[in-house]
Design a protein around this motif. Structure first.
Motif, short mmCIF file in Angstrom:
data_model
loop_
_atom_site.label_atom_id
_atom_site.label_comp_id
_atom_site.label_asym_id
_atom_site.label_seq_id
_atom_site.Cartn_x
_atom_site.Cartn_y
_atom_site.Cartn_z
N GLY A 271 0.81 -1.21 0.00
CA GLY A 271 0.00 0.00 0.00
C GLY A 271 0.85 1.26 0.00
O GLY A 271 0.55 2.23 -0.70
N LEU A 272 1.91 1.26 0.78
CA LEU A 272 2.85 2.40 0.80
C LEU A 272 3.46 2.62 -0.58
O LEU A 272 3.63 3.75 -1.03
N LYS A 273 3.74 1.52 -1.25
CA LYS A 273 4.36 1.59 -2.57
C LYS A 273 3.47 2.31 -3.56
O LYS A 273 3.95 3.07 -4.41
N THR A 274 2.15 2.10 -3.47
CA THR A 274 1.23 2.77 -4.40
C THR A 274 1.26 4.28 -4.23
O THR A 274 0.89 5.03 -5.14
N GLN A 275 1.69 4.73 -3.05
CA GLN A 275 1.75 6.17 -2.77
C GLN A 275 3.15 6.75 -3.04
O GLN A 275 3.42 7.90 -2.72
N TYR B 263 6.02 5.44 -1.80
CA TYR B 263 6.95 5.20 -0.70
C TYR B 263 7.48 3.76 -0.74
O TYR B 263 6.92 2.84 -0.15
N SER B 264 8.57 3.59 -1.48
CA SER B 264 9.23 2.29 -1.58
C SER B 264 10.70 2.53 -1.91
O SER B 264 11.09 3.63 -2.29
N GLY B 265 11.48 1.48 -1.77
CA GLY B 265 12.90 1.59 -2.10
C GLY B 265 13.59 2.69 -1.32
O GLY B 265 13.47 2.78 -0.09
N LYS B 266 14.27 3.57 -2.02
CA LYS B 266 15.03 4.65 -1.38
C LYS B 266 14.16 5.85 -1.04
O LYS B 266 14.65 6.84 -0.49
N LYS B 267 12.84 5.75 -1.32
CA LYS B 267 11.93 6.86 -1.06
C LYS B 267 11.37 6.82 0.37
O LYS B 267 10.65 7.73 0.78
N VAL C 95 -12.23 -12.32 5.89
CA VAL C 95 -11.86 -11.00 5.38
C VAL C 95 -10.36 -11.04 5.10
O VAL C 95 -9.58 -11.55 5.90
N SER C 96 -9.96 -10.52 3.95
CA SER C 96 -8.55 -10.57 3.54
C SER C 96 -7.67 -9.73 4.45
O SER C 96 -7.82 -8.50 4.53
N GLN C 97 -6.74 -10.37 5.13
CA GLN C 97 -5.79 -9.65 5.98
C GLN C 97 -4.85 -8.79 5.14
O GLN C 97 -4.44 -7.70 5.55
N TYR C 98 -4.53 -9.28 3.96
CA TYR C 98 -3.68 -8.51 3.05
C TYR C 98 -4.36 -7.20 2.67
O TYR C 98 -3.74 -6.13 2.66
N ASP C 99 -5.66 -7.26 2.36
CA ASP C 99 -6.40 -6.06 1.97
C ASP C 99 -6.45 -5.05 3.12
O ASP C 99 -6.39 -3.83 2.90
N ILE C 100 -6.57 -5.56 4.35
CA ILE C 100 -6.58 -4.69 5.52
C ILE C 100 -5.26 -3.92 5.60
O ILE C 100 -5.23 -2.70 5.82
N GLY C 101 -4.15 -4.63 5.42
CA GLY C 101 -2.84 -3.99 5.45
C GLY C 101 -2.63 -3.06 4.27
O GLY C 101 -2.06 -1.97 4.41
N TYR C 102 -3.09 -3.48 3.11
CA TYR C 102 -2.93 -2.69 1.89
C TYR C 102 -3.61 -1.33 2.04
O TYR C 102 -3.02 -0.30 1.70
N GLN C 103 -4.82 -1.34 2.57
CA GLN C 103 -5.54 -0.07 2.76
C GLN C 103 -4.85 0.79 3.81
O GLN C 103 -4.78 2.01 3.68
N ALA C 104 -4.32 0.15 4.87
CA ALA C 104 -3.59 0.89 5.90
C ALA C 104 -2.35 1.54 5.31
O ALA C 104 -1.99 2.68 5.66
N GLY C 105 -1.67 0.84 4.40
CA GLY C 105 -0.50 1.38 3.74
C GLY C 105 -0.83 2.59 2.88
O GLY C 105 -0.09 3.59 2.87
N ILE C 106 -1.95 2.52 2.18
CA ILE C 106 -2.41 3.65 1.36
C ILE C 106 -2.70 4.85 2.26
O ILE C 106 -2.29 5.99 1.98
N MET C 107 -3.39 4.60 3.37
CA MET C 107 -3.73 5.68 4.30
C MET C 107 -2.47 6.30 4.89
O MET C 107 -2.38 7.52 5.05
N ALA C 108 -1.49 5.46 5.21
CA ALA C 108 -0.22 5.96 5.75
C ALA C 108 0.46 6.89 4.75
O ALA C 108 0.97 7.96 5.11
N GLY C 109 0.45 6.48 3.49
CA GLY C 109 1.04 7.30 2.44
C GLY C 109 0.34 8.64 2.31
O GLY C 109 0.98 9.68 2.14
#
Length: 334
Positions: free
Chosen positions: A60-64, A66-70, A269-283
């Motif tokens: 989720g962070l990556k979609t915003q 925030y990945s790698g050196k970012k 309920v998909s645990q991955y989807d829960i984390g994915y959305q949290a990552g987007i929100m964090a971004g």
């Protein structure tokens, strides 16, 4: 340069210096385009469901962007130790993390206490965040905390119990006393089950070390067991199954990873989807979105998951439509 101008400049410089000292890092306005934020991720314990949330957060962070050196991600796992939760939360504060994410309620509570209303905290898969005292309400969190909630579809879980073990009358429900989410789900299920006519028996564990003894007692007293979305129970799922199998007692759990460990079936309920959305929100929060008015997102859509091997072991015949749905839209363990 006149004295009034000099005084004005001095005041501005002094204000900026105080802002820097107070936060230990530059303010949002002074960060350059090349600034690399630090994100702290605190996970309560290692088990497949929480690991999936962690994996989703990173994606989720990556979609915003925030990945790698970012981004600098500091991942910490407390391994169910309360002292570790406190130490690791403080570590993030000492390192001036721009934002932290808590995987499971105890981790989120620890981060919230350490942040003390200052740096943003993103919830990742927290059951009943308002009831836990983490936010004022799901719609308007009201402070430095928001994130995702994975709300168990309890009525659907009860329906799975009815379909899988139609003759069952005595329902055992087990949860961890220190897990607010587990207790919340267990007690809500108990109310639903009693209304549906089940004779409900409640059992608790303090730590995973209690599971064998409690499970032995439970297996001798009930027809079927419900294992809610509870970190302690999920971590000790294999121990629970080893005991219930001896007495031919089926376990209906809350999530797919618990079915994989020996549960018979569920709506997960998909645990991955829960984390994915949290990552987007964090971004989004890293980019300036205000946590106080950023509603908590509740993930409720679930998929049918069955364990055919476990059903066969217990002599259970799962409904054909349940198996077909799991094969086409859900998950099947053989």
């Amino acid at each position: 340069m006149n004295k009034r101008l000099i005084s004005t400049i001095a005041i501005i410089v002094g204000f900026l210096a105080v802002a820097f000292v107070a936060t230990g890092k530059p303010t949002q306005q002074t960060k350059s385009k090349d600034y690399v934020p630090t994100v702290g991720i605190l996970q309560l314990v290692t088990h497949p469901a929480l690991d999936e949330i962690h994996r989703g957060i990173v994606a989720g962070l990556k979609t915003q962007g925030y990945s790698g050196k970012k981004v600098k991600i500091d991942y910490q796992n407390a391994q169910a130790n309360q002292a570790n939760l406190k130490t690791m939360s403080q570590k993030f504060t000492n390192e001036n993390a721009d934002l932290t994410l808590g995987i499971a309620t105890p981790a989120a509570l620890s981060l919230a206490k350490t942040a003390d209303g200052n740096s943003p905290v993103i919830l990742a898969g927290i059951t009943d965040p308002a009831g836990s005292g983490l936010v004022k309400s799901a719609q308007r969190p009201g402070a430095n905390i928001t994130g995702t909630s994975g709300d168990s579809p309890l009525e659907q879980h009860l329906n799975v119990i009815k379909q899988v073990v139609p003759k069952a009358k005595k329902l055992g429900i087990i949860y961890t006393t220190s897990d607010h989410g587990g207790e919340y789900n267990a007690k809500k299920m108990a109310q639903l089950a009693k209304t549906a006519g089940y004779d409900v028996h409640m059992y608790t564990i303090s730590t995973t070390n209690d599971m064998q003894q409690v499970a032995e007692t439970m297996a001798s007293q009930v027809d079927v067991v419900y294992a809610p979305q509870d970190n302690g129970v999920a971590s000790a799922m294999k121990t629970l199954i080893s005991i219930t199998n001896k007495d031919n007692i089926p376990v209906i759990p809350a999530v797919n990873t618990m079915v994989k460990d020996g549960g018979v079936a569920t709506i997960s309920v998909s645990q991955y989807d829960i984390g994915y959305q949290a990552g987007i929100m964090a971004g989004q929060v890293l980019k300036g979105k205000d946590t106080a008015t950023y509603p908590v997102k509740t993930i409720t859509k679930g998929d049918v998951v069955v364990n055919l091997k476990q059903a066969k072991l217990l002599g259970l015949k799962l409904p054909a439509n349940m198996i077909k749905t799991a094969e086409t839209k859900g998950e099947v363990f053989k």
